[in-house]
Design a protein around this motif. Sequence first.
Motif, PDB file in Angstrom:
ATOM      1  N   ASP A 155       0.903  -1.282   0.135  1.00 27.81           N
ATOM      2  CA  ASP A 155      -0.131  -0.021  -0.150  1.00 27.81           C
ATOM      3  C   ASP A 155       0.886   1.237   0.045  1.00 27.81           C
ATOM      4  N   SER A 156       1.168   1.768  -1.219  1.00 26.71           N
ATOM      5  CA  SER A 156       2.205   2.815  -1.177  1.00 26.71           C
ATOM      6  C   SER A 156       1.776   3.757  -2.200  1.00 26.71           C
ATOM      7  N   PHE A 157       2.604   5.035  -2.065  1.00 28.85           N
ATOM      8  CA  PHE A 157       2.205   6.045  -3.105  1.00 28.85           C
ATOM      9  C   PHE A 157       3.242   6.379  -4.139  1.00 28.85           C
ATOM     10  N   ILE A 158       2.677   6.297  -5.333  1.00 31.26           N
ATOM     11  CA  ILE A 158       3.548   6.595  -6.700  1.00 31.26           C
ATOM     12  C   ILE A 158       3.551   8.268  -6.883  1.00 31.26           C
ATOM     13  N   GLU A 159       4.625   8.913  -6.435  1.00 35.33           N
ATOM     14  CA  GLU A 159       4.746  10.145  -6.566  1.00 35.33           C
ATOM     15  C   GLU A 159       5.297  10.747  -8.030  1.00 35.33           C
ATOM     16  N   PRO A 160       4.634  11.957  -8.435  1.00 32.51           N
ATOM     17  CA  PRO A 160       5.131  12.141  -9.894  1.00 32.51           C
ATOM     18  C   PRO A 160       6.621  11.869 -10.142  1.00 32.51           C
ATOM     19  N   GLY A 161       6.883  11.248 -11.200  1.00 32.35           N
ATOM     20  CA  GLY A 161       8.369  11.193 -11.563  1.00 32.35           C
ATOM     21  C   GLY A 161       8.791   9.596 -11.151  1.00 32.35           C
ATOM     22  N   ASP A 162       7.989   8.866 -10.350  1.00 28.40           N
ATOM     23  CA  ASP A 162       8.229   7.745  -9.663  1.00 28.40           C
ATOM     24  C   ASP A 162       8.139   6.641 -10.756  1.00 28.40           C
ATOM     25  N   LEU A 163       8.771   5.494 -10.474  1.00 32.75           N
ATOM     26  CA  LEU A 163       8.598   4.241 -11.219  1.00 32.75           C
ATOM     27  C   LEU A 163       8.035   3.214 -10.246  1.00 32.75           C
ATOM     28  N   HIS A 164       7.066   2.424 -10.637  1.00 37.93           N
ATOM     29  CA  HIS A 164       6.503   1.374  -9.698  1.00 37.93           C
ATOM     30  C   HIS A 164       6.013   0.288 -10.548  1.00 37.93           C
ATOM     31  N   TRP A 165       7.029  -1.113 -10.539  1.00 37.14           N
ATOM     32  CA  TRP A 165       7.043  -2.033 -11.489  1.00 37.14           C
ATOM     33  C   TRP A 165       6.264  -3.256 -10.585  1.00 37.14           C
ATOM     34  N   THR A 166       5.133  -3.680 -11.095  1.00 39.80           N
ATOM     35  CA  THR A 166       4.396  -4.856 -10.530  1.00 39.80           C
ATOM     36  C   THR A 166       4.918  -6.193 -11.528  1.00 39.80           C
ATOM     37  N   GLN A 167       5.582  -6.872 -10.926  1.00 34.10           N
ATOM     38  CA  GLN A 167       5.999  -8.191 -11.718  1.00 34.10           C
ATOM     39  C   GLN A 167       5.208  -9.160 -11.368  1.00 34.10           C
ATOM     40  N   ALA A 168       4.024  -9.398 -12.328  1.00 31.95           N
ATOM     41  CA  ALA A 168       3.013 -10.559 -11.662  1.00 31.95           C
ATOM     42  C   ALA A 168       3.472 -11.746 -11.645  1.00 31.95           C
ATOM     43  N   GLY A 169       4.164 -12.268 -12.611  1.00 30.56           N
ATOM     44  CA  GLY A 169       4.517 -13.658 -12.634  1.00 30.56           C
ATOM     45  C   GLY A 169       3.777 -14.554 -12.610  1.00 30.56           C
ATOM     46  N   SER A 170       3.405 -15.424 -11.388  1.00 35.89           N
ATOM     47  CA  SER A 170       2.195 -16.495 -11.103  1.00 35.89           C
ATOM     48  C   SER A 170       0.939 -15.933 -11.018  1.00 35.89           C
ATOM     49  N   GLY A 171       0.980 -14.678 -10.545  1.00 32.33           N
ATOM     50  CA  GLY A 171      -0.265 -13.639 -10.442  1.00 32.33           C
ATOM     51  C   GLY A 171      -0.335 -12.846  -9.046  1.00 32.33           C
ATOM     52  N   ILE A 172      -0.879 -11.881  -9.270  1.00 31.50           N
ATOM     53  CA  ILE A 172      -1.265 -10.737  -8.255  1.00 31.50           C
ATOM     54  C   ILE A 172      -2.615 -10.026  -8.702  1.00 31.50           C
ATOM     55  N   VAL A 173      -3.063  -9.477  -7.668  1.00 35.33           N
ATOM     56  CA  VAL A 173      -4.147  -8.581  -7.904  1.00 35.33           C
ATOM     57  C   VAL A 173      -3.798  -7.112  -7.127  1.00 35.33           C
ATOM     58  N   HIS A 174      -4.260  -6.023  -8.066  1.00 36.98           N
ATOM     59  CA  HIS A 174      -3.723  -4.727  -7.577  1.00 36.98           C
ATOM     60  C   HIS A 174      -4.935  -3.852  -7.946  1.00 36.98           C
ATOM     61  N   GLU A 175      -4.637  -2.697  -7.296  1.00 34.61           N
ATOM     62  CA  GLU A 175      -5.594  -1.396  -7.673  1.00 34.61           C
ATOM     63  C   GLU A 175      -4.799  -0.076  -7.612  1.00 34.61           C
ATOM     64  N   GLU A 176      -4.963   0.729  -8.648  1.00 33.31           N
ATOM     65  CA  GLU A 176      -4.534   1.944  -8.697  1.00 33.31           C
ATOM     66  C   GLU A 176      -5.546   3.076  -8.630  1.00 33.31           C
ATOM     67  N   THR A 177      -5.208   4.095  -7.741  1.00 33.96           N
ATOM     68  CA  THR A 177      -6.155   5.078  -7.854  1.00 33.96           C
ATOM     69  C   THR A 177      -5.395   6.408  -7.717  1.00 33.96           C
TER      70      THR A 177
END
Length: 297
Positions: free
Chosen positions: A87-109
Amino acid sequence: MCGAELLTRRAIHGVVDMPLHRFDERTQAHMFHPDPLALIDPFIGVDAFRMPHHFFLPHPHGGMSAVTLLLDDSPGGVRNRDSQGDDSFIEPGDLHWTQAGSGIVHEETPSQPGQAAVGLQVFVNMARAHKQDPAAVFKVARADMPVWQQDGVRVKVAACRFRGLVSPIEAEASWATPVNLLDIGLDPHAALELPVPRAHNGFLMVLAGDLTAGDHAARALQTVVLLPAAPGDSGDGVLALKAGDAGARVVLFSGQPLREPIVPHGPFVGNTRQDIAAYAVAYQSGAMGILDASFSR
């Protein structure tokens, strides 16, 4: 023999428009999803998005990475939540890399609804050997991205490397698909000899302004697609860029192709239809984890 003029000039396959897709009356994206995908392997596509309010409910991914690169001048940030507990905040200019592999569920708002989050959602394939790796998340803050500046050119190294500068994501041992993501700003009429390895497929996305890439002209919301690398290609390559009267803001994407069968289906990317079915079962059974929505619509 070290001058840029002696390097192999990367040929260009073509310049394509990025059509606008409206998710609703406020949330939208200019999309780059070429056919065939072999043109940009190991990438699957990119959405240049504007998200001013809550829209994307929790959803799964498998067999690929969903990468968020917020633009430096994005009015707002993004809150990311996932089924691994992030549960984190991606600020302007940041990179957030979700490497799903076998599987993950996410929400971005949007972290502040009403303050639009503006950036790139990049979809990157994973090799067959890594498609069942445990999901992992990598984060690089804007302040930690090295920046190269010279003669009216600024290059921010979001992922991989540029002229001896290395993004912190390279230190992640489980990063499965190393690719270059370079955020480049050019002042009016500035020029850059942009290194692109001959073994890489790649494309250049124009976000603002206009420029020439090689002998092709491109403007905002167009993508310059390089001629794909051939098996056995090696050594250094270069793409000559020169900005127009208003300067240009572009992002380079390049990576070594996986050269494997690819079956994309919504949020899942497999090598076969059976892979897609297995990801769907894993999601429905809860094997990818459970994430309750933080909002409703």
